[in-house]
Design an enzyme around this catalytic site. Structure first.
Site, PDB file in Angstrom:
ATOM      1  CB  CYS A  98      50.935 129.440  11.656  1.00 57.07           C
ATOM      2  SG  CYS A  98      51.576 127.769  11.438  1.00 57.07           S
ATOM      3  CB  SER A  99      54.663 128.826   9.161  1.00 52.56           C
ATOM      4  OG  SER A  99      53.655 127.879   8.859  1.00 52.56           O
ATOM      5  CB  CYS A 100      51.052 132.465   5.917  1.00 53.00           C
ATOM      6  SG  CYS A 100      49.586 131.626   6.538  1.00 53.00           S
ATOM      7  CB  CYS A 148      52.888 134.033   9.173  1.00 54.39           C
ATOM      8  SG  CYS A 148      51.381 133.163   9.643  1.00 54.39           S
TER       9      CYS A 148
END
Lengths: 220, 207
Positions: free
Chosen positions: B112-114, B109
């Site tokens: 961000c951090s999905c 991702c």
């Protein structure tokens, strides 16, 4: 914001990836607290998941880069509770509540917390048809909004192929700004060659896909 | 008394700025009645003890041993995983992507951090870090090298940038030498990294 430091795909200079053996879910107790606070306050649905992301992305770049992940979550949450009038800046400074709280639309009880966590569903019913078909060539738009978007910079104004249609989903670009503006859009997996994204010097064996909302796409 | 004061001061100085600020925010949110600290305890505990990559490993092991399940998983991973019954429920739009001799899949991702929490637990620090997010899409072989992984030069690499609410889990190839293994034993070699695409299951690494 769109062209902010969070949009890192393709940047150089950050160094090696450092895997950690047997990494714990949280490295300190406060990280777990931030994680839980974020989820508990998110459940009130005063802001969307996209609005939450936007609050992290708009941290000053130096703060963003010098903060750990859960520090960013904390800073974003602190910003949001003040912006939504749930907590006063004077209360943050005092470290305690100075006046009664508002009533939240929803709250996480211990019984809720004990249930297995399950992601929300962001697909929405629609009476529209998907504009693009699987296999169709598309070009991503060249946009630079000052507000939240999920079209990464490296994949703007690039030609790719629609590989899958994922249904009609809440549109982050509007939902980030207004919890009531879900504005659902068709969502596609669009795949690009490495050379299309990075030029002739790219590794010819790589392909990159993004999950692209329909407003990000034009016929090629 | 002097000692006590000294101790108190010492403890206090060891609390970092972020610890103090998190504690203050939790206090305020609790005093205002927005959060219940006991519910927060439970939320923390769920990811410390219950939800983790073992869930994903069970899904992969089943796919390796049951061709019908594998076909269902590749068609609709959420439905297939939930059909297993014995794992915790999986939310919408989980997508399983299959490694083949021709193509290796890698999930990132960049924004961000999905990450598929329900099947892999919380993402590791490196997944959320600038080096991984910046390089996975432009230099995946270099990134795999940081994990000690070298793929044949002609293997295609497909990078999935999780830019929406779809979530990806990599279905790695079943390693040679595991032909007679049962599902449980197979699940033990399916590491979290295998299901992100930064690792490969190793038949000989079984502890």
């Amino acid at each position: 914001m769109s062209n902010t430091i969070h949009d890192m795909g393709g940047m150089h200079g950050f160094g090696k990836v450092e895997p950690e053996r047997d990494e714990p879910p949280f490295h300190a107790a406060w990280e777990g607290r931030v994680h839980a606070l974020q989820r508990a306050m998110g459940a009130a649905e005063l802001w969307t998941i996209d609005g939450g992301r936007a609050s992290l992305e708009t941290l000053p770049p130096v703060t963003y880069l010098s903060s750990s992940y859960y520090q960013r979550w904390f800073l974003g949450l602190e910003k949001r509770v003040v912006a939504f009038g749930l907590v006063g800046a004077d209360e943050l400074a005092a470290g305690r509540s100075l006046r009664p709280g508002k009533t939240l639309p929803r709250q996480v009880t211990q019984a809720d917390a004990a249930k297995p966590p399950i992601r929300g569903n962001f697909e929405r019913p629609t009476n529209t048809y998907a504009r693009f078909k699987i296999g169709e060539r598309v070009r991503t738009v060249n946009i630079n909004p000052a507000t939240h978007t999920r079209l990464p910079r490296y994949a703007r104004d690039k030609e790719g192929v629609v590989e899958a249609i994922r249904g009609c989903h809440v549109y982050p670009d509007t939902a980030a700004l207004d919890v009531h503006n879900e504005n659902p859009q068709w969502l596609y997996t669009v795949v690009f060659t490495g050379q299309e994204l990075w030029g002739p010097g790219s590794d010819p064996t790589i392909k990159v896909s993004i999950e692209a909302f329909e407003p990000y796409l034009l016929p090629a | 008394m002097a000692d006590r004061e000294h101790d108190h001061g010492h403890d206090h100085s060891e609390l970092s700025d972020i610890q103090l600020r998190v504690r203050a925010l939790e206090t305020i949110l609790t005093e205002k009645g927005y959060v219940d600290p006991a519910a927060l305890d439970t939320l923390v505990e769920s990811y410390e003890t219950r939800i983790g990559p073992k869930v994903g490993a069970q899904i992969v092991a089943r796919a390796w041993t049951d061709p019908q399940f594998k076909a269902a998983l590749l068609k609709d991973a959420t439905a297939a995983a939930n059909g297993l019954g014995h794992i915790s429920p999986v939310g919408s739009h989980l997508i399983a992507v299959e490694n083949t001799p021709q193509t290796h899949n890698l999930v990132v991702c960049t924004l961000c951090s999905c990450y598929p929490w329900e099947v892999l637990g919380l993402p590791p620090v490196w997944y959320k870090s600038a080096p991984y997010r910046s390089r996975a899409v432009i230099d995946p072989r270099g990134v795999l090298g940081d994990f000690g992984l070298t793929l044949p030069p002609d293997t295609g690499i497909r990078i999935w940038d999780s830019t929406a609410e779809t979530r990806f889990i990599v279905l790695p190839m079943r390693p040679a030498g595991t032909e007679n293994w049962g599902e449980e034993r197979l699940a033990e070699i399916v590491t979290r990294d295998c299901m992100i695409g930064t690792g490969l299951p190793q038949a000989e690494s079984r502890k």
